[in-house]
Enzyme design. Structure first.
Site, short mmCIF file in Angstrom:
data_model
loop_
_atom_site.label_atom_id
_atom_site.label_comp_id
_atom_site.label_asym_id
_atom_site.label_seq_id
_atom_site.Cartn_x
_atom_site.Cartn_y
_atom_site.Cartn_z
N GLU A 1 7.88 -37.15 60.33
CA GLU A 1 8.04 -35.83 59.75
C GLU A 1 8.37 -35.94 58.27
OE1 GLU A 1 10.47 -32.75 61.94
OE2 GLU A 1 11.88 -33.51 60.47
N GLU B 1 23.64 -30.37 56.53
CA GLU B 1 24.92 -31.04 56.82
C GLU B 1 24.69 -32.27 57.68
OE1 GLU B 1 24.50 -27.67 57.09
OE2 GLU B 1 25.50 -27.33 55.18
#
Ligand SMILES: Cc1cc2nc3c(=O)[nH]c(=O)nc-3n(C[C@H](O)[C@H](O)[C@H](O)COP(=O)(O)OP(=O)(O)OC[C@H]3O[C@@H](n4cnc5c(N)ncnc54)[C@H](O)[C@@H]3O)c2cc1C
Lengths: 262, 369
Positions: free
Chosen positions: B237, B353
């Site tokens: 990806e 995060e």
């Protein structure tokens, strides 16, 4: 040069830079063959030498050589160099810095009223690598500190707010180095210097914060790197100025140059 | 079709072909139209061979280096032929099939995807398991040579168009108890409910599984391989897909430059900053492409690419809003939907995060939180 030779060179340089700084380092590097290295393998010499200056915290007036080499002028001099805000400086050879002048008082920079234009691309790449190395030095100090220091019964490194600051620092530095590696023309060099200046200032901000009070003391070496980053960022154009210049160029061209291609 | 030896040759032949074959989308920007256009583009590119380069012959590919896929995707994005997010899904799904499906299954199915005959989806996230993917609870229970699956997935992109799904299920406790299946979406017991999205393009859906019976030979890998499968697809990806997305973002910066006043210097700093962020992630992604070409195994360092990309994307669209005041708020413009979609860049594919957690733990070696 193959990777093993570069590795060996870097090791020698690191030792030399750890042992000496300023005029003494200038002389030691001349002895090691810096001028020939720059003339024959600039694409190895500039990243390796300048990044190591940053990492070790040493300094030497090598930027002069890079600029003179790019201008096709003889080595050994000290040309006037443009600085942020339309100022000019000279990086003196054979001199030490001293209190009262430059924010980083180790550096023998002297302001001069004006100067002659010099080629900028190679010097910007060199400063970019120096800034990236300075950022790495700060990150390494901060990393060691947060692993060692305990508060609330845990190492600082276990606090997510602290971890994310250091992660942010690494992202900025890795990005800047990618831009430096890809810089092979004047515009790419301008962008790489801007990215590196910004990354070093990001590193300074986050590392200063996680080092707390000790990082604010004069004894701790962080402040030397912070000062260096601030001064080098302004040399041959600050990240703020260079970014604006890039924007002006885009506006004039009406499209965004795709500088790196697969 | 010639065999290409260099990227330059491949790109130049591809460009010539694309100049001669107009695959531009029509005026309809609905999701239905985008998905139909995606199918058309893939089919044409597959039939002409382009879509097959960079994939192994075992799955219908014409071999050649993976970088050809990045070049193709860059052309598709630069010419605006297909929406880059959904175009790039093959870059994640195909390597998963090559690595984990039975060879005959991969050989049968992958050409259907690459050739634009089918859309597939990726059913990982669940209502209770987003960032904490390993806590997923959709159960698969063995019954002879079938498995029975029950549970719910959510945010599943293109599920309402998909013929198949790469699905993560729980077969035992813990990370080692996650098992992947390749499920036909028309199997009885599957219900797809499209979700409205914030940007008005309803690209994802909830998917319900009620005692869905799946043959055992549709398992991807072995029982317990699901977590590894999920981790293995991240580097895919973050290499080729990212190169495509970056190419797309450059076209948006170009469009912004078209629409801003070329005499107005006050925007230079913001334009330069948006460009610098894009240039930086392009350089980083270029280095990642090069490492991939040299045979490197990509790992957690691609989290750096992910943070740079998500940050650059949001900065670009924030700049669009700043420099074109009132445009996306008050006028009917494609900027509106794209601006809103950029908000998801720090959520999908692992949140900002979570990326920083990975960088701190795996790259900076800071130990546990
Ligand atoms: C446009 C879009 C398309 C998507 N497509 C798909 C798809 O096709 N298939 C699929 O399976 N999923 C898909 N997703 C889902 C996506 O993977 C999840 O949204 C994502 O993993 C985050 O999970 P969550 O939404 O449950 O958020 P949560 O995990 O609940 O997180 C909420 C917030 O808490 C923070 N947080 C969570 N854990 C931590 C932690 N340990 N430390 C610090 N902060 C933390 C997160 O960073 C975030 O800011 C898609 C999402 C979007 C937006």
């Amino acid at each position: 040069m193959d990777p093993a030779e570069v590795e060996l060179l870097a090791e020698t340089l690191r030792k030399t830079m750890t042992a000496a700084s300023g005029p003494a380092l200038d002389a030691a590097l001349a002895e090691l063959g810096w001028p020939e290295l720059l003339a024959e393998y600039p694409e190895v010499a500039i990243p390796t030498v300048f990044r190591l200056l940053g990492e070790t915290g040493a300094h030497a007036p090598l930027l002069n050589d890079v600029v003179l080499h790019a201008a096709g002028r003889p080595q050994g001099g000290a040309p006037e160099l443009p600085y942020a805000g339309g100022r000019w400086v000279v990086w003196e050879r054979g001199a030490d810095g001293g209190p009262g002048g430059v924010l980083d008082d180790e550096l023998p920079l002297r302001t001069v009223p004006t100067g002659n234009p010099v080629p900028l691309a190679a010097g910007r790449r060199a400063l970019g690598w120096w800034l990236a190395g300075t950022g790495r030095a700060m990150l390494s100090l901060a990393r060691t500190h947060v692993l060692d220091r305990v508060q609330f019964g845990r190492p600082l490194a276990s606090f997510q707010a602290v971890r994310h600051r250091l992660a942010e620092t690494l992202v900025a530095l890795d990005g800047a180095e990618a831009a430096l590696v890809a810089a092979d023309d004047p515009f790419g060099s301008l962008l790489a210097k801007a990215a590196a200046g910004q990354a070093a200032l990001t590193a300074a901000r986050h590392c200063q914060q996680v080092l707390g009070g000790v990082g604010f003391t004069a004894e701790h070496s962080l402040n030397r790197h912070v000062r260096r980053a601030l001064v080098l960022d302004g040399l041959l154009g600050s990240s703020r100025e260079l970014t604006r210049e890039a924007g002006a160029r885009l506006r004039a061209e009406g499209s965004a140059p795709r500088l790196v291609q697969l | 079709m010639n065999a290409f030896t260099t990227v330059a040759e491949f790109r130049s032949a591809l460009r010539t072909w694309l100049d001669d074959h107009d695959l531009s989308p029509g005026p309809d920007h609905s999701l239905d139209a985008q998905v139909a256009q995606l199918g058309r583009v893939r089919r044409e590119l597959y039939d002409a061979g382009w879509m097959r380069y960079g994939w192994p012959a075992e799955v219908g590919g014409l071999a050649g280096p993976a970088v050809f896929r990045a070049v193709l995707g860059e052309e598709v994005a630069t010419r605006g032929l297909a929406e880059p997010g959904i175009y790039s899904m093959v870059e994640v799904l195909t390597p998963t099939m090559i690595s984990y499906a039975r060879p005959e299954l991969a050989a049968e199915m992958v050409p259907l995807l690459l050739g634009g005959r089918e859309q597939w989806c990726q059913g990982f996230s669940e209502p209770g398991s987003g960032s904490d993917l390993a806590s997923l609870t959709t159960r698969a229970v063995p019954h002879g040579d079938t498995w029975e699956i029950s549970g719910q997935k959510v945010w599943t992109s293109l599920a309402q168009y998909a013929t198949r799904c790469v699905l993560l299920t729980r077969t035992a406790p813990g990370h080692d108890g996650i098992t992947a299946f390749f499920v036909d979406m028309d199997t009885p017991g599957i219900t797809v409910r499209p979700l409205r999205t914030m940007h008005g393009v309803d690209e994802f859906a909830e998917v319900f599984f009620d005692d869905v019976v799946v043959p055992a030979d549709r398992m991807l890998g072995r029982p317990g391989d699901g977590w590894r499968l999920a981790m293995d697809l991240l580097p895919h990806e973050r290499s080729t897909c990212f190169w495509h997305r970056i190419a797309h973002l450059y076209t948006r910066l170009d469009r912004l430059l078209d629409e801003t006043d070329e005499r107005n210097e006050t925007d230079d700093a913001a334009l330069g900053a948006a460009y610098l962020a894009l240039h930086t992630v392009r350089c980083r992604s270029h280095a990642t492409q090069r490492r991939l070409a040299e045979g490197a195994r990509l790992g957690p360092e691609t989290s750096v690419d992910k943070v740079l990309l998500a940050t650059a994307e949001q900065q670009l669209f924030d700049t669009v809003r700043d420099l074109l005041p009132g445009v996306l708020e008050l006028t009917d413009t494609p900027w509106r939907s794209e601006y809103l979609y950029a908000k998801a860049a720090t959520i999908y594919g692992g949140t900002a995060e979570i990326q920083r957690n990975i960088i701190a733990r795996r790259l900076l070696d800071l130990g546990r939180e």
